[in-house]
Enzyme design. Sequence first.
Site, PDB file in Angstrom:
ATOM      1  N   ARG A 112       1.597  -1.612  -0.151  1.00  0.00           N
ATOM      2  CA  ARG A 112      -0.140   0.226  -0.098  1.00  0.00           C
ATOM      3  C   ARG A 112       0.777   1.141  -0.261  1.00  0.00           C
ATOM      4  O   ARG A 112       0.741   1.972  -0.612  1.00  0.00           O
ATOM      5  CB  ARG A 112      -0.676  -0.526   1.369  1.00  0.00           C
ATOM      6  CG  ARG A 112      -2.194   1.211   1.560  1.00  0.00           C
ATOM      7  CD  ARG A 112      -3.431   0.775   2.366  1.00  0.00           C
ATOM      8  NE  ARG A 112      -2.697   1.185   3.516  1.00  0.00           N
ATOM      9  CZ  ARG A 112      -2.436   1.268   4.400  1.00  0.00           C
ATOM     10  NH1 ARG A 112      -1.772   2.575   4.075  1.00  0.00           N
ATOM     11  NH2 ARG A 112      -2.291   0.040   5.748  1.00  0.00           N
ATOM     12  N   LYS A 163      -7.165   5.718 -19.935  1.00  0.00           N
ATOM     13  CA  LYS A 163      -7.718   5.995 -21.115  1.00  0.00           C
ATOM     14  C   LYS A 163      -6.487   6.164 -22.223  1.00  0.00           C
ATOM     15  O   LYS A 163      -6.463   4.942 -21.870  1.00  0.00           O
ATOM     16  CB  LYS A 163      -8.122   7.500 -21.501  1.00  0.00           C
ATOM     17  CG  LYS A 163      -9.441   8.036 -20.253  1.00  0.00           C
ATOM     18  CD  LYS A 163     -10.550   7.115 -20.513  1.00  0.00           C
ATOM     19  CE  LYS A 163     -11.353   7.318 -19.386  1.00  0.00           C
ATOM     20  NZ  LYS A 163     -11.966   8.647 -18.459  1.00  0.00           N
ATOM     21  N   ASP A 167      -6.564  18.677 -15.510  1.00  0.00           N
ATOM     22  CA  ASP A 167      -7.331  17.443 -15.927  1.00  0.00           C
ATOM     23  C   ASP A 167      -6.666  17.449 -17.151  1.00  0.00           C
ATOM     24  O   ASP A 167      -6.974  17.798 -18.452  1.00  0.00           O
ATOM     25  CB  ASP A 167      -8.656  16.733 -15.619  1.00  0.00           C
ATOM     26  CG  ASP A 167      -8.675  15.045 -16.222  1.00  0.00           C
ATOM     27  OD1 ASP A 167      -8.093  14.870 -16.680  1.00  0.00           O
ATOM     28  OD2 ASP A 167     -10.213  15.346 -15.630  1.00  0.00           O
ATOM     29  N   TYR A 211     -15.818  16.793 -16.514  1.00  0.00           N
ATOM     30  CA  TYR A 211     -16.424  15.201 -16.479  1.00  0.00           C
ATOM     31  C   TYR A 211     -17.316  15.132 -14.928  1.00  0.00           C
ATOM     32  O   TYR A 211     -16.942  16.026 -14.441  1.00  0.00           O
ATOM     33  CB  TYR A 211     -14.834  14.801 -16.191  1.00  0.00           C
ATOM     34  CG  TYR A 211     -15.105  12.786 -16.652  1.00  0.00           C
ATOM     35  CD1 TYR A 211     -15.056  12.170 -17.446  1.00  0.00           C
ATOM     36  CD2 TYR A 211     -15.224  12.393 -14.846  1.00  0.00           C
ATOM     37  CE1 TYR A 211     -15.506  11.246 -16.817  1.00  0.00           C
ATOM     38  CE2 TYR A 211     -15.455  10.906 -15.292  1.00  0.00           C
ATOM     39  CZ  TYR A 211     -15.203  10.720 -15.948  1.00  0.00           C
ATOM     40  OH  TYR A 211     -15.844   8.946 -16.322  1.00  0.00           O
TER      41      TYR A 211
END
Length: 379
Positions: free
Chosen positions: A51, A200, A175, A103
Site C-alpha cells: 500500500r 484512457k 485534468d 467530466y
Amino acid sequence: MQQKPKFETIAIKSTENKFSDSTPVSTPIYLSSTYKRNSDGSYTNDFVYSRANNPNRAIVEESIAILENGKQAFAFSSGMAAISAVFQSLKAGDHILLPDDIYYAVKRLMEEVLKRWNLSYDLIDMSNIEAVEKAVKPNTALIWVESPSNPQLKLSDIVAIAEIAHKNMALCAVDNTWLTPVFQNPLELGADIVVHSTTKYFGGHSDVIGGCVVMNDEIIAEKIKNIQILSGAVPAPFDCWLIARGIQTLKLRVKQQSKNALKLAKYLESHPKIERVLYPGLESHPQHLLAKKQQKKGFGAMLSVLIKGNEAETTAIASKLVYFTLATSLGGVESLVEHRKSVEGVDSPTPYNLLRISVGIEHIDDLIADWKKALSSEN
Ligand SMILES: *Cc1c(COP(=O)(O)O)cnc(C)c1O
C-alpha cells in the site's frame, strides 16, 4: 540439523522468490504485499508494504512524472481516486472553481459527497477568462481546468488561469487525460497539479482502470502522497504493469489517433448531414489559435459532432457505425462513439444531437467509409 519441513511448510518455502538477482528485460509483476527485512531490521530499498510502495507502481509514477515534466507523481486505482485525492488535500470551507462542462462524475463527487464536507464550488465557463476572474472568491483554493472539455471540446487558457489562481493564492489543477503529455504539458504552462485518468490513453487498450496526480512542489507532493498511502486507493501491481506497458507505445498511438481524428473531423465537417464538428484542430473551432499555441504538439483524438436531426436520428446514426463501438470511455486503440446526453441525463448542458467520438488506430479510410455509410440515407 534442521528437521525436514512438513508439506505445508514446503509449499510456502519452496515457492519463495529465488530469482530476485536475475534481470528480466520486461519488468516482472511484483504481487508481493510485503518485503523482507534484513537481519538488523533494515530494508534493502524503498519497498516495505505494497500500500505504501510497490515496484510496478514506482515505475509508473517515475515515468509519468518525467513525461509530464513534474518532479513527483502518485498513482491511484482510478482517475476519480486521483481527482478525489486533490480535493481531499483542501480544507473544509475552501471554494473550488470548476468548468461548467467538466467530466460529469467530478461534478457528482462535489455535489453528492464533498459538499457535505463543506467544500463549495461554482461551475463556470473556463473558456471565458473574465468569467474565471470574476468568479474567484476570497476562499477560492483551487481552480480546476479541463482543456479540451468533455464533451464540448472548449479550451481554457491554462497560462492565464494559472496566473489568476496564483494572484489569489489558489492552486491551478489541470485534468490532462484527453491530451496526455504528448500534446500538452500543463506544468510548463504554470499549472500546479496535473491529473490523469490513466484508464484512457496511458493504458490505451481499454483493459485497466487507473489514475495519477503529478506536481513539482514538495508541499503538494507530501499531501497527496499521504492521502494516497493513508486513504489507500492504490493501483494493483498488475494494473500498474499494464499502464507501464501502455506508456511504451503511448506516443505512437496518440500521434496516429490524432492524425486520424483530424482527417475524420475534416470529412465530417464537409458532410451535409453534420451541423457542426467540435475539434480544436479545425480552423472553424473558435479557439483554434489557442489550441495551436497551448497544444504545441497536436490536437488530440477526441471530437464531437452535432448531427442535423433529432435525438432519435442521432442515436440511430451512432448505432449504424461498425468500426466505432457504442461504449463509454475513450483513449483505447479501438474507436468508440457515445451519445453523451443519454449518459449525463436531462440536466446536462450537452446538446441532444451530440455524438462524442474517440478515434482509434484503425485505418482512416475504413473509419471515414464507416461514417459515410452511417450518414447516407440508403440504410
Ligand atoms: C475518464 C475520465 C476521468 C475519470 O477517470 P476514471 O479512471 O474513470 O476514474 C476523469 N477525467 C476525465 C477527463 C476522464 O476522461
